[in-house]
Design an enzyme around this catalytic site. Sequence first.
Site, PDB file in Angstrom:
ATOM      1  CG  PHE A  15      11.666  -1.572  -3.953  1.00 23.15           C
ATOM      2  CD1 PHE A  15      12.289  -1.930  -5.235  1.00 23.15           C
ATOM      3  CD2 PHE A  15      10.869  -0.180  -3.488  1.00 23.15           C
ATOM      4  CE1 PHE A  15      12.238  -0.996  -6.142  1.00 23.15           C
ATOM      5  CE2 PHE A  15      11.114   0.704  -4.877  1.00 23.15           C
ATOM      6  CZ  PHE A  15      11.727   0.234  -6.061  1.00 23.15           C
ATOM      7  CB  THR A  47       5.119  -3.383  -1.086  1.00 23.31           C
ATOM      8  OG1 THR A  47       5.995  -2.511  -0.135  1.00 23.31           O
ATOM      9  CG2 THR A  47       3.680  -3.169  -0.152  1.00 23.31           C
ATOM     10  CG  PHE A  48       3.046  -6.538  -6.426  1.00 17.73           C
ATOM     11  CD1 PHE A  48       1.770  -5.828  -6.740  1.00 17.73           C
ATOM     12  CD2 PHE A  48       3.363  -7.691  -7.375  1.00 17.73           C
ATOM     13  CE1 PHE A  48       0.696  -6.758  -7.630  1.00 17.73           C
ATOM     14  CE2 PHE A  48       2.475  -8.167  -8.155  1.00 17.73           C
ATOM     15  CZ  PHE A  48       1.015  -7.615  -8.330  1.00 17.73           C
ATOM     16  CB  ALA A  71       8.813   1.993   2.708  1.00 21.35           C
ATOM     17  CB  ILE A  73       8.823   5.978  -1.842  1.00 19.42           C
ATOM     18  CG1 ILE A  73       9.661   5.642  -0.725  1.00 19.42           C
ATOM     19  CG2 ILE A  73       9.341   7.338  -2.181  1.00 19.42           C
ATOM     20  CD1 ILE A  73       9.055   5.975   0.667  1.00 19.42           C
ATOM     21  CB  THR A  77       2.963   7.353 -12.249  1.00 23.30           C
ATOM     22  OG1 THR A  77       3.602   6.178 -11.554  1.00 23.30           O
ATOM     23  CG2 THR A  77       3.899   7.717 -13.461  1.00 23.30           C
ATOM     24  CG  HIS A  79       3.829   1.731  -9.523  1.00 25.58           C
ATOM     25  ND1 HIS A  79       3.161   0.759 -10.383  1.00 25.58           N
ATOM     26  CD2 HIS A  79       4.757   1.391  -8.836  1.00 25.58           C
ATOM     27  CE1 HIS A  79       3.926  -0.310  -9.972  1.00 25.58           C
ATOM     28  NE2 HIS A  79       4.684  -0.134  -9.176  1.00 25.58           N
ATOM     29  CG  LEU A 104      -1.192  -1.900   6.578  1.00 21.16           C
ATOM     30  CD1 LEU A 104      -0.725  -2.622   5.555  1.00 21.16           C
ATOM     31  CD2 LEU A 104      -2.329  -0.829   6.188  1.00 21.16           C
ATOM     32  NE  ARG A 119       3.487   9.186   8.023  1.00 19.91           N
ATOM     33  CZ  ARG A 119       3.870  10.093   7.065  1.00 19.91           C
ATOM     34  NH1 ARG A 119       4.523  10.050   6.183  1.00 19.91           N
ATOM     35  NH2 ARG A 119       3.070  11.171   7.186  1.00 19.91           N
TER      36      ARG A 119
END
Length: 150
Positions: A15, A47-48, A71, A73, A77, A79, A104, A119
């Site tokens: 993602f 990422t989840f 990443a 973003i 919300t 989230h 990390l 970054r």
Amino acid sequence: MQDSSIKLGIVVAEFNYDITHLMLDRAISHAKFLNAEIRAIFKVPGTFEIPLAVKRLLSRDDIDCVVTLGAVIKGETKHDELIANQVTRLISDLSLEFDKPVSLGIIGPGATHEQAVERIEEYSTRAVESAVKMARRMKASQSGSSVNIE
């Protein structure tokens, strides 16, 4: 101790792939620079899903440490905060459970797309550097040496 003895796995989220594929390229390049051997690259949808892949890699005998890349973003919300906070906690717990370093290299939460792009280099290379350094120090600590571990 030679860095070449360090065998690492990389978990990268697909993602926001315009960002994460560049992160992966830089991580691979930096691992080669440090003479660390990449044993596995595990691509996950987002990422989840990173913690499950981290667990799988940490369970392998041929993996000394794992680098995570993603990443998260900022959207409309919170989230991004939920995802980043939970994933960070889970990978930290896995590092302790398996007694192997997990670094990390996840940008966010709260980062805009532009901030994430800025970054890419920093997060990728620092994640590899951290994992390799910690793996070296963990190996040195197993030798029972009474000297400072650096």
